[in-house]
Enzyme design. Structure first.
Site, PDB file in Angstrom:
ATOM      1  N   GLY A 128       0.808  -1.206   0.000  1.00  0.00           N
ATOM      2  CA  GLY A 128       0.000   0.000   0.000  1.00  0.00           C
ATOM      3  C   GLY A 128       0.847   1.265   0.000  1.00  0.00           C
ATOM      4  O   GLY A 128       0.332   2.364   0.197  1.00  0.00           O
ATOM      5  N   SER A 134       1.864  -5.582  -4.909  1.00  0.00           N
ATOM      6  CA  SER A 134       0.956  -6.516  -5.596  1.00  0.00           C
ATOM      7  C   SER A 134       1.650  -7.156  -6.795  1.00  0.00           C
ATOM      8  O   SER A 134       1.581  -8.379  -6.979  1.00  0.00           O
ATOM      9  CB  SER A 134      -0.341  -5.815  -6.009  1.00  0.00           C
ATOM     10  OG  SER A 134      -0.092  -4.709  -6.853  1.00  0.00           O
ATOM     11  N   ASP A 183       3.930  -2.001 -13.590  1.00  0.00           N
ATOM     12  CA  ASP A 183       4.501  -2.631 -12.395  1.00  0.00           C
ATOM     13  C   ASP A 183       5.055  -4.022 -12.676  1.00  0.00           C
ATOM     14  O   ASP A 183       6.138  -4.392 -12.233  1.00  0.00           O
ATOM     15  CB  ASP A 183       3.438  -2.735 -11.299  1.00  0.00           C
ATOM     16  CG  ASP A 183       2.832  -1.393 -10.956  1.00  0.00           C
ATOM     17  OD1 ASP A 183       3.362  -0.360 -11.424  1.00  0.00           O
ATOM     18  OD2 ASP A 183       1.821  -1.377 -10.236  1.00  0.00           O
ATOM     19  N   TYR A 235      -8.660   6.238  -9.252  1.00  0.00           N
ATOM     20  CA  TYR A 235      -7.806   5.687 -10.314  1.00  0.00           C
ATOM     21  C   TYR A 235      -8.676   5.333 -11.522  1.00  0.00           C
ATOM     22  O   TYR A 235      -8.383   5.704 -12.658  1.00  0.00           O
ATOM     23  CB  TYR A 235      -7.070   4.445  -9.790  1.00  0.00           C
ATOM     24  CG  TYR A 235      -6.069   3.873 -10.763  1.00  0.00           C
ATOM     25  CD1 TYR A 235      -4.716   4.184 -10.663  1.00  0.00           C
ATOM     26  CD2 TYR A 235      -6.477   3.013 -11.790  1.00  0.00           C
ATOM     27  CE1 TYR A 235      -3.799   3.667 -11.553  1.00  0.00           C
ATOM     28  CE2 TYR A 235      -5.566   2.490 -12.687  1.00  0.00           C
ATOM     29  CZ  TYR A 235      -4.234   2.815 -12.562  1.00  0.00           C
ATOM     30  OH  TYR A 235      -3.335   2.295 -13.455  1.00  0.00           O
TER      31      TYR A 235
HETATM   32  P1  ADP Z   1       0.842  -1.730  -3.743  1.00  0.00           P
HETATM   33  O1  ADP Z   1       1.058  -0.319  -4.120  1.00  0.00           O
HETATM   34  O2  ADP Z   1       1.694  -2.131  -2.602  1.00  0.00           O
HETATM   35  O3  ADP Z   1       0.924  -2.660  -4.915  1.00  0.00           O
HETATM   36  P2  ADP Z   1      -1.850  -2.659  -3.830  1.00  0.00           P
HETATM   37  O4  ADP Z   1      -3.091  -2.209  -3.153  1.00  0.00           O
HETATM   38  O5  ADP Z   1      -1.819  -2.691  -5.298  1.00  0.00           O
HETATM   39  O6  ADP Z   1      -0.662  -1.797  -3.218  1.00  0.00           O
HETATM   40  O7  ADP Z   1      -1.506  -4.130  -3.368  1.00  0.00           O
HETATM   41  C1  ADP Z   1      -1.461  -4.450  -1.989  1.00  0.00           C
HETATM   42  C2  ADP Z   1      -2.190  -5.757  -1.789  1.00  0.00           C
HETATM   43  O8  ADP Z   1      -1.426  -6.839  -2.371  1.00  0.00           O
HETATM   44  C3  ADP Z   1      -2.313  -6.113  -0.327  1.00  0.00           C
HETATM   45  O9  ADP Z   1      -3.462  -5.513   0.233  1.00  0.00           O
HETATM   46  C4  ADP Z   1      -2.447  -7.632  -0.396  1.00  0.00           C
HETATM   47  O10 ADP Z   1      -3.753  -7.999  -0.780  1.00  0.00           O
HETATM   48  C5  ADP Z   1      -1.525  -7.984  -1.550  1.00  0.00           C
HETATM   49  N1  ADP Z   1      -0.174  -8.304  -1.067  1.00  0.00           N
HETATM   50  C6  ADP Z   1       0.950  -7.638  -1.361  1.00  0.00           C
HETATM   51  N2  ADP Z   1       2.022  -8.190  -0.745  1.00  0.00           N
HETATM   52  C7  ADP Z   1       1.551  -9.235  -0.054  1.00  0.00           C
HETATM   53  C8  ADP Z   1       2.164 -10.212   0.817  1.00  0.00           C
HETATM   54  N3  ADP Z   1       3.457 -10.205   1.102  1.00  0.00           N
HETATM   55  N4  ADP Z   1       1.357 -11.159   1.351  1.00  0.00           N
HETATM   56  C9  ADP Z   1       0.038 -11.157   1.086  1.00  0.00           C
HETATM   57  N5  ADP Z   1      -0.585 -10.272   0.306  1.00  0.00           N
HETATM   58  C10 ADP Z   1       0.143  -9.306  -0.256  1.00  0.00           C
HETATM   59 MG    MG Z   2      -0.275  -2.570  -6.645  1.00  0.00          MG
END
Ligand code: ADP
Ligand code: MG
Length: 394
Positions: A128, A134, A183, A235
């Site tokens: 986040g 992600s 990404d 977005y």
């Molecule tokens: P970011 O900018 O970090 O990509 P997103 O909202 O796109 O933010 O993605 C974050 C989401 O990805 C988390 O809420 C979770 O659902 C998933 N995620 C990311 N890393 C992990 C992890 N290490 N373990 C489990 N889920 C993860």
């Molecule tokens: Mg993301």
């Protein structure tokens, strides 16, 4: 969590796998998060962007299963999520498991033969924070699937680009996040000491030298910790506005607008708001081209100016910044940064600044103080170097 070394995380994730699933994993794969140097909200407009891979990575300990079931656990989440390959959909398994299962779904839809998996995830990418945890998760799983099911897609740029495209589909369709392709391409294709120039219209990529250390500078990332509601909705709204503007102009994507024809194009658009959205996209694509030329010429001052102009455009024309990002970037600038901008989708997340290596601590402290004065949550700043792509660790 970002203080652990790669070797420590590899060991920890393999041990957690064994505790959870009862035997050692077949292997451990990892993929990096990214920061985009410049070219924001351009990917879904067929434009240019310029990400680097971070040293922070998501690690997946994985073993194949022969019963078509996917079981998933994460050091960052509670419990074990389970879904049958045939049941993967936008509804199932839901939540974070969608990012993992979605990759297998997309590979199957591409006509590739994959089986079930046990997957244990651990990560040093803050999530986040706009650093693409992600995509790091998807790409680590994609790398594992390619190796374990002999898809043979990790050994070539074409294969990696195909995996990246499947990861995008996983995120768009199964996880339900309408993100562009930057990404996943960054996570699978970036190289050390280089940024990845990604042409989102042609799919072409080029590595651009990015080694600030040699010039005595560092890239300082500040996770603002700002969380604003409606991020996903905003977005999607920006994306819709761009797609509608392209339709109104009778073009495929906003990429087709040449900077020299921008004013003429803007005159044909109905509202001031849409004009500003389009102006951001067209000028931002142009700034990427100029940033690449400046990096290749070793002109970091100009790269800094382009960072500043990008931030202003995202703040004023695209309206995706927020107070925390504005304060962090302004503070970095007033403490000697060559330039600073928000990175990622906006409404929170992180900012990046090019600062003299000897100033990094002072800029970090100044941002922390400014946040305290404003009553914001304490930010976290760290320096990053351009790192390598998804790979097998053991
Ligand atoms: P970011 O900018 O970090 O990509 P997103 O909202 O796109 O933010 O993605 C974050 C989401 O990805 C988390 O809420 C979770 O659902 C998933 N995620 C990311 N890393 C992990 C992890 N290490 N373990 C489990 N889920 C993860
Ligand atoms: Mg993301």
């Amino acid at each position: 969590m970002s203080e652990r070394t790669p070797a420590e995380v590899v060991e920890a994730v393999a041990a957690a796998f064994e505790r959870t699933f009862g035997s050692a994993p077949a292997g451990v794969w990892s993929a990096p998060g990214r920061v985009n140097l410049i070219g924001e909200h351009t990917d879904y407009n067929g434009g240019l962007c310029l990400p680097i891979a971070l040293p922070q990575r998501t690690y997946a300990a994985v073993s194949p299963r022969d019963d078509g079931v996917v079981r998933m656990a994460s050091a960052q989440q509670d419990g074990v999520v389970e879904v049958a390959l045939d049941d993967i959909s936008p509804e199932q398994p839901g939540d974070w498991g969608s990012y993992v299962a979605g990759v297998l779904w997309a590979l199957r839809r591409d006509g590739l033969t994959v089986g079930g998996l046990d997957v244990l995830v651990d990560s040093t990418v803050p999530f986040g924070a706009g650093l693409s945890s992600s995509a790091a998760l998807e790409c680590a799983v994609a790398a594992a699937a390619s190796d374990l099911f002999d898809l043979d897609l990790m050994g070539s740029a074409e294969g990696r680009a195909r995996l990246a495209a499947r990861c995008v589909e996983a995120e768009n369709v199964i996880a339900g996040a309408p993100t562009g392709g930057m990404d996943q391409s960054a996570s699978l294709l970036c190289e050390e000491a280089a940024a990845l120039l990604l042409d989102c219209r042609s799919g072409e990529t080029r590595h651009v030298p990015f080694d600030l250390d040699a010039a005595g500078y560092v890239l300082l990332v500040t996770d603002t910790k700002a969380e604003h509601a409606l991020v996903d909705g905003q977005y999607a709204a920006r994306r819709d506005a761009c797609e509608q503007a392209a339709r109104d102009l009778g073009i495929e994507t906003l990429r087709e607008i040449d900077p020299s024809g921008l004013d003429a194009a803007l005159e044909r658009l109905g509202s001031d708001e849409v004009r500003r959205r389009v102006r951001h996209v067209v000028t931002e694509i142009e700034r990427v081209t100029r940033a690449v030329a400046s990096l290749e010429a070793g002109d970091l001052d100009e790269v800094g100016r382009l960072f500043d102009a990008s931030h202003a455009s995202l703040r004023d024309d695209y309206e995706v910044s927020c107070e925390e990002l504005d304060v962090a970037t302004a503070t970095a600038r007033s403490h000697g940064a060559l330039g600073a901008r928000m990175t990622g989708g906006g409404f929170g997340g992180s900012c990046i600044a090019i600062v003299r290596a000897s100033d990094a601590d002072a800029v970090t402290a100044a941002i922390a103080t400014a946040f305290e004065d404003e009553g914001f949550t304490a930010p976290v700043s760290f320096t990053v170097t351009a790192s390598g792509p998804a790979h097998r660790d053991v």
